[in-house]
Design a protein around this motif. Structure first.
Motif, short mmCIF file in Angstrom:
data_model
loop_
_atom_site.label_atom_id
_atom_site.label_comp_id
_atom_site.label_asym_id
_atom_site.label_seq_id
_atom_site.Cartn_x
_atom_site.Cartn_y
_atom_site.Cartn_z
N MET A 207 0.81 -1.21 0.00
CA MET A 207 0.00 0.00 0.00
C MET A 207 0.85 1.27 0.00
SD MET A 207 -3.00 -1.08 -0.24
CE MET A 207 -3.81 0.50 -0.05
N ALA A 208 2.16 1.12 -0.01
CA ALA A 208 3.06 2.28 0.05
C ALA A 208 2.79 3.31 -1.06
CB ALA A 208 4.51 1.82 0.01
N SER A 261 10.16 10.71 0.27
CA SER A 261 10.94 10.15 1.38
C SER A 261 10.42 8.78 1.80
CB SER A 261 10.91 11.11 2.58
OG SER A 261 11.45 12.37 2.24
N LEU A 262 9.10 8.65 1.94
CA LEU A 262 8.52 7.38 2.37
C LEU A 262 8.66 6.31 1.29
CD1 LEU A 262 5.31 8.61 4.24
CD2 LEU A 262 7.29 7.45 5.24
N LYS A 268 13.81 0.66 0.17
CA LYS A 268 15.04 0.13 0.75
C LYS A 268 14.78 -0.89 1.85
CE LYS A 268 18.13 4.00 -0.25
NZ LYS A 268 19.04 5.04 0.33
N LYS A 269 13.76 -0.64 2.67
CA LYS A 269 13.52 -1.47 3.86
C LYS A 269 12.64 -2.68 3.58
CE LYS A 269 15.81 1.09 6.82
NZ LYS A 269 16.98 0.59 7.56
N MET A 270 11.59 -2.50 2.77
CA MET A 270 10.61 -3.57 2.60
C MET A 270 10.32 -3.93 1.14
SD MET A 270 7.84 -2.50 5.54
CE MET A 270 8.13 -0.73 5.52
N LYS A 271 10.85 -3.17 0.21
CA LYS A 271 10.54 -3.33 -1.21
C LYS A 271 9.07 -2.99 -1.45
CE LYS A 271 14.69 -4.89 -1.82
NZ LYS A 271 15.72 -4.00 -2.41
#
Length: 334
Positions: A207-208, A261-262, A268-271
């Motif tokens: 959902m990013a 930014s998010l 980087k952190k979760m793909k």
């Protein structure tokens, strides 16, 4: 794609491609080939709209239970408004690309307005009377109905001075009702969304991309208010409304930086796996670019237009990345 599996979120792709066409036309002032590219995107969008609409109609008549089930889905239900918004964006496209197609633009605007208002009432009504919405479900996808309302005056303001009598009065009423409804729903959902962001666990990685949706009502709201103000002869002091539009646009810079930014953080952190949520990258970015160009014209600040042109390259990347992944997925290459 099977009709049974078709979801209204596909219409967000129509919104995105439509706004990509509009922004490409805007910046053809810098690169002339973008004008031809804008027409290409428009015709591609019409073809996609016909295909998506056909699949949705088949789903309604043959798989009605699945169609109605979408109304009760915590996230999918919000995208019913994308159907009306898609037609509104096409209406705006026609106005910019074809000077002699008033009736086609008006037809898309009438249909888009009707379905935007219809689904903009049905969707929250179901949410209000049921208890299936949880805090985990809250995400920027809930901004889709407000954004659809706000988009109505973007092509709608064009028709204000083309009619007289009660028709003119009714068009003015619809445009201001829509902008007011969409803007204040946006404020309400912003508070709820911010509460979720700060006091609840982060959005799941799929959902990013919806983080970018926040730019939709900001960008569309800015453009719509300026267009409404210019078209409304009964507004004497237009500078007040232009000034508020500038402030609203300025708020969008904060959201743009936050979204970038998010997105980098999630990458980087979760793909960020490819899903239909990637459509959220496109329309909101395009809406904010259009608002940026509009602000630059009103206040005669060329730097702001250059700023919008820089963001346009980000939109180009988003559109091609999304549709490349979409084609890969559908052809089984991913």
């Amino acid at each position: 794609m099977k009709a049974k599996e078709f979801q209204p979120s596909w219409f967000a792709g129509i919104m995105g491609t439509g706004i990509f066409s509009i922004t490409s036309l805007i910046f053809s002032q810098y690169f002339s080939f973008l004008r031809s590219f804008s027409y290409f995107l428009f015709y591609l969008n019409i073809l996609l709209f016909i295909i998506f609409l056909s699949l949705w109609i088949v789903k309604f008549f043959i798989f009605k239970k699945d169609f109605l089930k979408d109304f009760y889905h915590p996230l999918v239900s919000n995208f019913f408004s994308a159907f009306g918004a898609a037609m509104l964006v096409i209406s705006a496209n026609i106005q910019m690309l074809f000077n002699n197609s008033f009736s086609f633009s008006f037809g898309f605007w009438i249909a888009g307005t009707f379905f935007t208002i219809l689904f903009g009432i049905i969707t929250p009504f179901i949410m209000f009377k049921e208890n299936h919405i949880k805090l985990d479900h809250i995400c920027p996808a809930f901004f889709i109905p407000p954004v659809a309302f706000i988009v109505i005056p973007i092509p709608g303001s064009f028709f204000i001075n083309h009619f007289q009598g009660w028709v003119n009065d009714f068009i003015i009423f619809i445009n201001y009702f829509s902008w007011g409804t969409g803007f204040f729903l946006f404020l309400i959902m912003s508070a709820i969304s911010m509460y979720r962001f700060i006091l609840h666990h982060p959005l799941p990685n799929i959902m990013a991309p919806t983080i970018w949706v926040n730019l939709g009502p900001i960008g569309a709201g800015t453009t719509a208010l300026i267009k409404l103000t210019k078209a409304s002869n009964f507004i004497i002091s237009k500078d007040v409304f232009y000034g508020f539009s500038f402030l609203l646009w300025g708020y969008g810079i904060w959201w743009l930086l936050m979204a970038i930014s998010l997105t980098i953080y999630y990458s980087k952190k979760m793909k960020i796996p490819f899903t239909l949520s990637w459509f959220a990258f496109i329309f909101p970015t395009g809406a904010y670019i259009t608002a940026t160009h509009t602000i630059s014209l009103i206040f005669k600040i060329k730097f702001i237009d250059y700023f919008g042109f820089i963001i346009y390259f980000l939109l180009v990347f988003f559109w091609f990345a999304t549709f490349f992944n979409l084609l890969n997925k559908k052809t089984g290459n991913s």
